[in-house]
Design a protein around this motif. Structure first.
Motif, mmCIF file in Angstrom:
data_model
loop_
_atom_site.group_PDB
_atom_site.id
_atom_site.type_symbol
_atom_site.label_atom_id
_atom_site.label_comp_id
_atom_site.label_asym_id
_atom_site.label_seq_id
_atom_site.Cartn_x
_atom_site.Cartn_y
_atom_site.Cartn_z
ATOM 1 N N ASN A 1 0.778 -1.092 0.135
ATOM 2 C CA ASN A 1 0.068 -0.022 -0.043
ATOM 3 C C ASN A 1 0.919 1.209 -0.084
ATOM 4 O OD1 ASN A 1 0.758 -1.058 2.665
ATOM 5 N ND2 ASN A 1 -0.332 0.577 3.697
ATOM 6 N N ILE A 2 2.257 1.119 0.107
ATOM 7 C CA ILE A 2 3.129 2.191 0.188
ATOM 8 C C ILE A 2 4.167 2.404 -1.001
ATOM 9 C CG2 ILE A 2 4.867 3.208 1.642
ATOM 10 C CD1 ILE A 2 3.570 2.044 3.951
ATOM 11 N N ASP A 3 4.049 3.546 -1.589
ATOM 12 C CA ASP A 3 5.226 3.635 -2.587
ATOM 13 C C ASP A 3 6.519 3.923 -2.023
ATOM 14 O OD1 ASP A 3 6.818 4.594 -4.774
ATOM 15 O OD2 ASP A 3 5.098 6.058 -5.495
ATOM 16 N N VAL A 4 7.170 2.837 -1.901
ATOM 17 C CA VAL A 4 8.457 3.016 -0.966
ATOM 18 C C VAL A 4 9.499 3.705 -1.669
ATOM 19 C CG1 VAL A 4 10.314 1.583 0.074
ATOM 20 C CG2 VAL A 4 8.000 0.678 0.272
ATOM 21 N N PRO A 5 9.864 3.454 -2.975
ATOM 22 C CA PRO A 5 10.806 4.453 -3.718
ATOM 23 C C PRO A 5 10.579 5.805 -3.666
ATOM 24 C CG PRO A 5 10.039 2.570 -5.201
ATOM 25 C CD PRO A 5 9.279 2.545 -3.982
#
Ligand code: GLV
Length: 325
Positions: A81-85
């Motif tokens: 659910n998270i845009d880590v980059p």
């Protein structure tokens, strides 16, 4: 001293909130549910920490709305659910809650294996509907679990815990994973095989890999067609790992024997989802980690991770290690 502002976007257990009190100035979402997006973004304007979970999409838009954000602590082991980059680019720490939910999730995967193979949900409904008029040799006959072969896709902590349970059932363990797991090979006699071989040989195929761009749609029509007609697919990881239309056809037309699902492409799953119409598909509402011990553990771990970052200490479960200099 002014305390850092935090938004707790999921009503975590008191054991976690207790750790936050006196250390951060926090607002907590009172009830289960997703805060309306505009409200959420407004609430994030001044916060340095967000404690969220699967229902909260964390992306560039959210980061733009929260210019002081230093940490997103996810109350979950998965963080698709998270845009880590994007977080890494902005120097924002992302943390998750591994370990504490491993036994509960492996237990749930095994519950789905047993429930699907032995038609337990169907059997319970059959009895209560009054259809049980006579005992018979072919009544609710299913598949044998003991001594069968399980194919585990993703041999991380949860995959290994499932393998351990499978060995207790005298099952043969095959696995396919991003990297080899020497420990599972030596202690659990797990055999690393290519995915095609795993699909061809397994009586149960159980998914335990993260959802990434390379695993999205990992199991589609071609993979389902290559499985045994008596095989059962188990998914306690993430819905989009499997193509739901292909799975529907596979279960409806008997390419495979059935499926056990704790996760779906869209959650909560809409009641008109065709898979819900099939008696050979056993379904649970994403309850893999829903044991008292696991959920309290997740609350503590997510609160601790959040506090660590805000207190300048490296958090125990940092996903994007590159941000910590
Ligand atoms: C639950 O699905 C989790 O990732 O913890």
């Amino acid at each position: 001293m002014t305390l850092p502002k935090v938004y707790v976007g999921i009503p975590i257990q008191e054991v976690g909130l207790k750790l936050l009190r006196g250390n951060v100035d926090f607002k907590v979402l009172e009830k289960n549910g997703v805060p309306p997006r505009d409200e959420l973004l407004r609430d994030l304007r001044d916060v340095e920490g967000l404690l969220g979970s699967i229902p909260i999409r964390v992306d560039a838009e959210l980061f733009d709305a929260a210019p002081k954000l230093r940490v997103v602590s996810n109350y979950a082991v998965g963080y698709d659910n998270i845009d880590v980059p994007e977080a890494t680019k902005r120097g924002i720490c992302i943390t998750n809650t591994p370990d504490v939910l491993t036994p509960a999730t492996a237990d749930l995967a095994f519950s789905l294996i047993l429930a699907s193979a032995r038609r337990l949900i169907e059997a319970n409904a059959f009895l209560r509907s009054g259809d049980w008029k006579v005992w018979g040799p072919e009544l609710l006959v299913g598949q044998e679990v003991a001594g069968s072969t399980i194919g585990i896709i993703g041999m991380g902590n949860i995959g290994q815990a499932v393998a351990k349970r499978a060995r207790g059932f005298d099952m043969k363990v095959l696995y396919f994973s991003r990297s080899r797991c020497p420990e599972a090979e030596s202690t659990l006699d797990a055999k690393y095989v290519p995915l095609v071989e795993l699909l061809r040989e397994s009586d149960f195929v159980s998914l335990h890999c993260p959802l990434t761009e390379s695993t999205r749609g990992l199991i589609g029509a071609k993979e389902l067609r290559s499985m045994k007609k008596t095989a059962i697919l188990i998914n306690t990881a993430r819905g989009p790992l499997v193509d739901p239309q292909a799975l529907y056809t596979a279960c409806a037309e008997g390419w495979i024997w059935g499926a056990g699902l704790d996760v779906f492409v869209k959650e909560p799953v809409p009641l008109d989802e065709p898979l819900l119409k099939l008696v050979n598909v056993t379904t649970f509402p994403h309850i893999g980690s829903a044991s008292r011990i696991a959920r309290d553990g997740m609350a503590i771990r997510s609160a601790e991770n959040l506090l660590s970052v805000l207190q300048g200490k490296k958090p125990r479960d940092l996903v994007n290690k590159e941000v910590w200099k």
